[in-house]
Each structure stands twice: as structure tokens, then as C-alpha cells.
Design a protein around this motif. Structure first.
Motif, PDB file in Angstrom:
ATOM      1  N   TRP A 194       8.783   4.050 -23.511  1.00 58.15           N
ATOM      2  CA  TRP A 194       8.587   3.244 -22.297  1.00 58.15           C
ATOM      3  C   TRP A 194       7.782   1.987 -22.648  1.00 58.15           C
ATOM      4  CZ3 TRP A 194       5.361   5.337 -17.521  1.00 58.15           C
ATOM      5  CH2 TRP A 194       5.360   4.363 -16.511  1.00 58.15           C
ATOM      6  N   THR A 230      19.489   7.280 -10.661  1.00 52.90           N
ATOM      7  CA  THR A 230      18.873   6.971 -11.954  1.00 52.90           C
ATOM      8  C   THR A 230      18.204   8.236 -12.503  1.00 52.90           C
ATOM      9  OG1 THR A 230      18.448   4.767 -11.101  1.00 52.90           O
ATOM     10  CG2 THR A 230      17.229   5.427 -13.076  1.00 52.90           C
ATOM     11  N   PRO A 231      18.502   8.611 -13.744  1.00 49.36           N
ATOM     12  CA  PRO A 231      17.921   9.856 -14.244  1.00 49.36           C
ATOM     13  C   PRO A 231      16.403   9.762 -14.430  1.00 49.36           C
ATOM     14  CG  PRO A 231      19.301   8.807 -15.923  1.00 49.36           C
ATOM     15  CD  PRO A 231      19.455   8.008 -14.668  1.00 49.36           C
ATOM     16  N   SER A 239      15.946  10.949  -5.989  1.00 48.95           N
ATOM     17  CA  SER A 239      16.224   9.569  -6.385  1.00 48.95           C
ATOM     18  C   SER A 239      16.465   8.705  -5.153  1.00 48.95           C
ATOM     19  CB  SER A 239      17.468   9.535  -7.281  1.00 48.95           C
ATOM     20  OG  SER A 239      18.607   9.947  -6.534  1.00 48.95           O
ATOM     21  N   TYR A 275      10.009   2.767  -9.814  1.00 44.68           N
ATOM     22  CA  TYR A 275       9.946   2.449 -11.246  1.00 44.68           C
ATOM     23  C   TYR A 275      10.099   0.959 -11.534  1.00 44.68           C
ATOM     24  CZ  TYR A 275      15.023   3.199 -10.610  1.00 44.68           C
ATOM     25  OH  TYR A 275      16.309   3.184 -10.161  1.00 44.68           O
ATOM     26  N   GLY A 332       6.196   3.252 -11.983  1.00 46.02           N
ATOM     27  CA  GLY A 332       6.070   4.713 -12.006  1.00 46.02           C
ATOM     28  C   GLY A 332       6.708   5.396 -13.199  1.00 46.02           C
ATOM     29  N   GLY A 333       7.481   4.660 -13.984  1.00 45.25           N
ATOM     30  CA  GLY A 333       8.147   5.269 -15.135  1.00 45.25           C
ATOM     31  C   GLY A 333       9.640   5.358 -14.920  1.00 45.25           C
ATOM     32  N   PRO A 334      10.398   5.410 -16.024  1.00 45.09           N
ATOM     33  CA  PRO A 334      11.867   5.384 -15.940  1.00 45.09           C
ATOM     34  C   PRO A 334      12.421   6.509 -15.076  1.00 45.09           C
ATOM     35  CG  PRO A 334      11.109   6.098 -18.125  1.00 45.09           C
ATOM     36  CD  PRO A 334       9.918   5.563 -17.404  1.00 45.09           C
ATOM     37  N   GLY A 335      13.130   6.132 -14.022  1.00 51.20           N
ATOM     38  CA  GLY A 335      13.730   7.132 -13.144  1.00 51.20           C
ATOM     39  C   GLY A 335      12.733   7.921 -12.328  1.00 51.20           C
ATOM     40  N   ALA A 336      11.525   7.403 -12.173  1.00 50.64           N
ATOM     41  CA  ALA A 336      10.510   8.101 -11.372  1.00 50.64           C
ATOM     42  C   ALA A 336      11.060   8.381  -9.974  1.00 50.64           C
ATOM     43  CB  ALA A 336       9.250   7.241 -11.275  1.00 50.64           C
ATOM     44  N   PRO A 337      10.581   9.451  -9.336  1.00 43.36           N
ATOM     45  CA  PRO A 337      11.125   9.801  -8.021  1.00 43.36           C
ATOM     46  C   PRO A 337      10.925   8.700  -6.980  1.00 43.36           C
ATOM     47  CG  PRO A 337       9.280  11.251  -8.625  1.00 43.36           C
ATOM     48  CD  PRO A 337       9.598  10.424  -9.820  1.00 43.36           C
ATOM     49  N   SER A 391       7.008  13.948 -13.433  1.00 42.28           N
ATOM     50  CA  SER A 391       7.291  12.570 -13.031  1.00 42.28           C
ATOM     51  C   SER A 391       6.453  12.143 -11.838  1.00 42.28           C
ATOM     52  CB  SER A 391       8.770  12.425 -12.696  1.00 42.28           C
ATOM     53  OG  SER A 391       9.537  12.605 -13.856  1.00 42.28           O
TER      54      SER A 391
END
Lengths: 393, 393
Positions: free
Chosen positions: A56, A274-275, B95, B218, B223-228, B279
Motif C-alpha cells: 500500500w 472493490t475487493p 462494499s 479508501y 482507509g486502505g485498498p478496498g476498505a469497507p 479492514s
């Protein structure tokens, strides 16, 4: 033979004993709730730090094309051998509940004219809740039936049956081969919920011709709290698998940003948004502990461990103190459920003494035995503490 | 005045300048893609290690009753002030695509007899894909309309309008107050997609009487890749908010394991399955950087930064080289989109030179300016590299 000696001998002969060191468990704790939340493989914490800092932080947006976007399929391929699936049939995405929704709507759409959904009457509740919603949205009827009554319940009206491989409350294991055959004989589809069986015993989805399956990854697969779930879509059903959560993640060309939804050709069409990368990569790391582990060994130890625990309970608890709800023959998963009238108070006391199982209303004590990190000595210790609590209470 | 001097003066006067140190960014990289994937706040990596080791490993299943189960609401309350919501109206779960599905089905159910869903014709594709599926499942009709044509498109048939606050392609900001009023005047509901506006400018959902809103975490929330994602349900709509992903997480008594679904009383009913804790807690940690940050300052800097970048582009690039697609007045988010016939090749070269933006087909260069960590010097450097590429190509 003395139970302490038996436990020591069984542990000494355990071919999986080396795996205990792979897990991070507090010293002195006997952890028998891996059927609810698996213990963390040691490697996960460091891997999460690396993912955040290097992937990241270090690569930023570029990581999406350096392994992130394909993670749902890649992690799916790690689960595939655990459920008897050849490649290209599993994705990891969303929650179990959401995947049940996708699977059931798709199954109903595969069977126009069939207007009934059957659900295991003893199902874990979320399956039934979702099935009820699917029935409402698709104009079908939901019927809860005991798995033993399927032969008479199945018929021309049945579109799909949603079943739990292992009953979450009693630990009973259903006969996937026989039940799948029954459902198919009625011309219906089957969706198996593998939450309590994946990582427990060899599963043969392909060989049995199962249509669809879902399962969580945070129990016996140790993927982390609320880790994303998996969805299996048998290869020959993929082309007609029409699921309603048609997010961009399942699009044939997600980055073309096309105005119309065209599903991907393969199982990727079961993806939605998005995963969730942090959770997916934690799970991927956790699954590495399965490398080189034979499910037959896992199953043998799980049966032996649960059998040994039942034997300890029989021997150490005064007769009539608890009732063993879990089948004593091999029709069980890797949990033992005991009925006790004061189960909730008993479990509270067990946990206070660092023997961690869980309570299921109204009167069930559940103990999960994860063969990768639970020992026979743990099982004996748990039975001894339980005996002490129920006899002195 | 010389642009270098201007940039230095603007950076020196920036009240948010201290926040740059909160983020982990590779030295030498100018990161202008925070509108796609926000940069990691430094604290997140360590926090993830602690969550895995101490909460998951140390407390095991007990952590579910020590803060995990409520995390979707707790993290929602951290987002609430960023979108102008008093407590009790936001959950973080699933998501964006899944939350759009929940919101649209619920909105259609709130308006029996109204059989049309309107969607912004320029919407981010997933919104349209999901809306199309909702239309199919609910027997409604989906109609794509330009936001400017809403006055004539809205009518007695309209159940709900799904709109993007900021256009993902051009960066245009829509007038939430005026459009919400228009939709309400037609007796319909509005669902705002805040993916590209949350963390960009003050949003006043409560004050404007917005019905429902979704957004990802995100991009500008880091929040980070694919965060909720989050879902806002206005307080007075919660009692009748009937969403179809009725997983156990939204049940009134999730641990009672009751056979029938009874939704929770509040916004918790918008939850579905087991929350994705790793997450969620990464996001929670990332949101701490907003403590004490005034959105008015963020907005002022974002407009100033994007304005400065446009000025640099105007000055440094030969006339006619690119077309600025983003409004030059204040009707924009914090991204600048430039049209260039060879946009894809230009962006590849920019990234090679460590100026990271992104490309959107067929011919759009996008640059996002996250006021918490992008400097005026970054903006100038990006424009200089871009000028060099487009003049020497």
C-alpha cells in the motif's frame, strides 16, 4: 489406561503436532472455539505490516495491477483443493451472507417455473434470513425442512435446496453425496454451506457434482475475524450464473468503465465491488499453513480428538450431568456440543479458567477442536475443568 | 510571480502542512491518485500488528464482545461528522456496490406505486450496474439521465434518484442542496454516492434532508485498498428501511440465533454478515488523522491546490496541448481531469517519472489532490513533468 498417559501418547504420535508452533495462542489458554474464530497463524501479523508498508505505502495505486485485483481468484485457488475443486471455480469476496444471496438468486434463475426454495430447518440463522429475502424478491416460496425429510419435501416445485454441511449447533455432519444426489434426482440445485466443514475434512464438490457452495474462512481456515467468504460455482454453470450483485468487480472489462454490465466469463462474475485487500491478504497468508497438510490427517485427528474429548467427558463427569448432542459415530464435524441446563453460566466459568468454548442458546456448550493447533492434552484439560465446574456448582 | 516562489509561499502558509508527516509515502514520489487509493497514514501498519497479535491472538473469540461487534457503528460515528450526520445514522460494512444495492431496494420499497429509478448518466459504472439489477429484481424501470435534465426527468413515477456528488471522470461537483430539493419536490428519494466527495468538502446530509447516502473509505479517507464502505440512513427512515441483504449482522438480536429475521431498530439493520474486522480497524485507525482537522480548511486547500495546478498547466503547457475538463469555478471536487489524445501513454510516462495519477478511457488524465498530504510543490512538479512529456513526445 490413565487418561493423562493416553493424551500424552496420542500427542506424541500426532503427525500434525508440528503445526501448533505455527499459531499464536496465549500460554495457558485451551482454545476450543476455532469453529467460531480460528487462531491466528503467526505469520499473519508480520505479513499485514508488510502489506501496509510495502504494497500500500510503497507501491500505492500500482499494487492494484501487481496482484491486488486478482486476489479474489488467487486466494480462491488456495481454497479450491480444500473443497475438492479444480481451478477456476472459487472466488473469495464479501461475506457468507452476501454470497448466499448471490448463489440463491442465481439458482432460482436457473430454474424458471420452479418456485420453491428449501432450507435446512436447523440452519445457521443467517442462511434462513437471506433465503427468506431471496424468496420475497424472486416471488418464490421458502420452506424450512429437516434434512432427513428432504426425500418427501423435494419435488418438481423445488428450485434449490440450501443446506449446512455440518450443523452449527449439534455438530452433526450431513452426507453430502447422498443429499446432493437426492436434490439432483428432483431436478433441483443444491447450495452447500461449508462454514463448519471446510478445513475439517476432505470435501469433494467436483466429484459429487455439487452446484454451488459458500463458506467462511475465519473458522477452521483461520483467516481472521470476519475474513471474506468464498463462493464456488461449478464450471459448467458459470456461463448461466446470473447473480444480482452485479458490481464492477464482476464485469468482463472492469476498467473499461462501460455503461452496461457484461459479466466476466468465468467465476469472476461472482465478484461484486472493490475487493477488500487487507483482509484478503491476511487470509492468503493464513492459508499458507495448509501447504503440505493432508486433509485425511486433519480429519483423522479431528475425529480422534473429538472422540477422546467425549470419552473424557463420559469418564470424568458424573452420569447425567450433560447430554452429548453430537453424534458419537463419524457423522460429526470437529465440534462437540453438550447440553447442560446452566450452559451459559458453565461456559462463563470455563472461560474464566481459560478454557474457551462458546455457548449457544438456550442450553448448549460448544467445543471446537481445530486439529492444526489443539492437542489431546488440551482436550483432557478441558474435560477436567468442566467436570470440576459441573460437580462443584 | 515565479511559480516556484508561489508554491513555496503557499506551502509555508498552509494550515494543514503538518499532516503530511502523518502519511507514509515513498520519497521522491508525487502522489496524485488519492482520489482512487488514499495513502496510508503511518499509524495503520503498527495498529494492524497490534490488532492481529493482541486482539485476535491475545483475546481470541472474546474480542467480539470487547469492541469488534460494534465496530461497524463505531467507525460509522467517526465518519458521521465528515458528512454532516448526527450520531446513529451511519454504518460501515460491505462494499460501496453492495450498499448501493441495499439503499436502492430499500428506496424502491419506500415508494410503492412509483416504478422508475433514475441514475446519473455519467455515473461511476458500478452504480448503474447495480441499479440495473435492482430494477430487474423489483420490477422497476431504470433510466439514465444527465443531472442537468433532472427537472424534466423527475415525476410521479420516480421512486428514487441515484446520483454522484462528484463526477468521477470530470471532477464536476453537483449542487447537493438544489438537486436534493428537486428530487424531494417530485416526492422521490435521493441516494447520494459520496465516493469522490467525502473527505473533500463539508457535506451536510442532515441539514439538507438527504434520504440515503453511500461512500467508499479508501479514497480521500485513506482507509486502505478496498476498505469497507459506509451507508447513511436518515434517522426517520430507519424504521421503514427494508433492505434485502438481511444477514444476521442486521438482526435485532443477532446472538439469539432466532429462526426469523427481525431487523435491528436503528441503522444497524443496514448491516448484513459478519463484519470484516481487520479492514474495519485499519480504517478506524486511518480515520484518526482527521481528529482536529477542519473540513473548511481541507476544502479551501483542495480548491487552492487544484486551482494552482490548473494555473501551472495553463502556464507551462503549450496552448491547445490539453483540455481542462474540470470546472474552473468552485463546482469541482479535488481532482483535475485533462483531456489529451495520447492520455494513456502520457500517464504511463508520468508514472515512470514518479508522478502518479491515473488514466480513464478513452483520453482522460486524472490527478487527485488530497489536501492532507499533497503540497503545492507537488502540484508544480507534476505540471512541469507533464509539460516536459507532452512537449517532447
Amino acid at each position: 489406561m490413565d487418561l493423562t498417559v493416553r493424551a500424552a501418547e496420542l500427542d506424541a504420535a500426532d503427525p500434525l503436532a508440528r503445526l501448533r508452533a505455527e499459531f499464536d495462542l496465549p500460554p495457558g489458554t485451551v482454545y476450543l472455539d476455532g469453529n467460531s474464530l480460528g487462531a491466528p497463524p503467526r505469520r499473519v501479523a508480520d505479513q499485514m505490516g508488510r502489506v501496509v508498508r510495502e504494497q500500500w505505502g510503497g507501491r500505492l495505486i500500482r499494487s492494484w495491477s501487481e496482484g491486488w485485483w486478482e486476489a479474489p481468484q488467487r486466494v480462491g485457488e488456495r481454497i479450491a483443493p480444500l473443497i475438492g475443486a479444480v481451478p477456476g471455480q472459487v472466488v473469495v469476496a464479501d461475506s457468507t451472507s452476501v454470497n448466499i444471496f448471490k448463489a440463491l438468486v442465481a439458482a432460482v434463475r436457473l430454474a424458471p417455473g420452479r418456485r420453491e426454495i428449501l432450507v435446512d430447518a436447523a440452519t445457521f440463522p443467517t442462511d434462513g434470513y437471506i433465503a427468506s429475502s431471496v424468496a420475497e424478491l424472486t416471488g418464490t416460496v421458502l420452506r424450512a425442512v429437516d434434512v432427513d425429510e428432504l426425500p418427501t419435501a423435494l419435488g418438481e416445485r423445488t428450485a434449490v435446496a440450501l443446506l449446512n454441511h455440518v450443523d452449527y449447533r449439534t455438530g452433526r455432519l450431513h452426507d453430502m453425496a447422498a443429499v446432493t444426489e437426492l436434490v439432483h434426482a428432483a431436478g433441483a440445485r443444491v447450495v452447500w454451506d461449508l462454514c463448519h466443514s471446510v478445513g475439517v475434512l476432505p470435501i469433494a464438490l467436483d466429484a459429487l457434482g455439487v452446484d454451488l457452495a459458500v463458506g467462511c474462512t475465519y473458522k477452521f481456515l483461520n483467516g481472521g475475524p470476519g475474513a471474506p467468504a468464498f463462493l464456488y460455482v461449478r464450471r459448467d454453470l458459470q456461463e448461466t450464473f446470473d447473480q444480482p450483485l452485479s458490481g464492477w468487480g464482476g464485469h468482463r472489462e472492469p476498467f473499461a468503465m462501460a455503461p452496461d454490465y457484461v459479466p466476466a466469463e468465468g467465476v469472476e462474475r461472482a465478484r461484486c465491488g472493490t475487493p477488500d485487500i487487507l483482509s484478503l491478504l491476511a487470509l492468503e497468508s493464513a492459508l499458507e499453513v495448509w501447504d503440505g497438510v493432508a486433509l485425511a490427517d486433519v480429519r483423522a485427528k479431528g475425529l480422534s480428538l473429538t472422540g477422546f474429548f467425549i470419552e473424557c467427558v463420559d469418564e470424568l463427569l458424573p452420569p447425567g450431568t450433560v447430554e452429548v448432542l453430537t453424534p458419537r459415530d463419524e457423522r460429526r464435524g470437529h465440534q462437540v456440543s453438550l447440553r447442560h441446563e446452566a450452559a451459559e453460566a458453565v461456559m462463563t466459568e470455563l472461560i474464566k479458567r481459560e478454557v474457551i468454548g462458546d455457548f449457544r442458546a438456550p442450553n448448549v456448550l460448544r467445543f471446537g477442536f481445530a486439529p492444526l493447533y489443539v492437542t489431546y492434552a488440551d482436550a483432557l484439560h478441558a474435560a477436567r475443568v468442566l467436570a470440576d465446574i459441573v460437580t462443584t456448582a
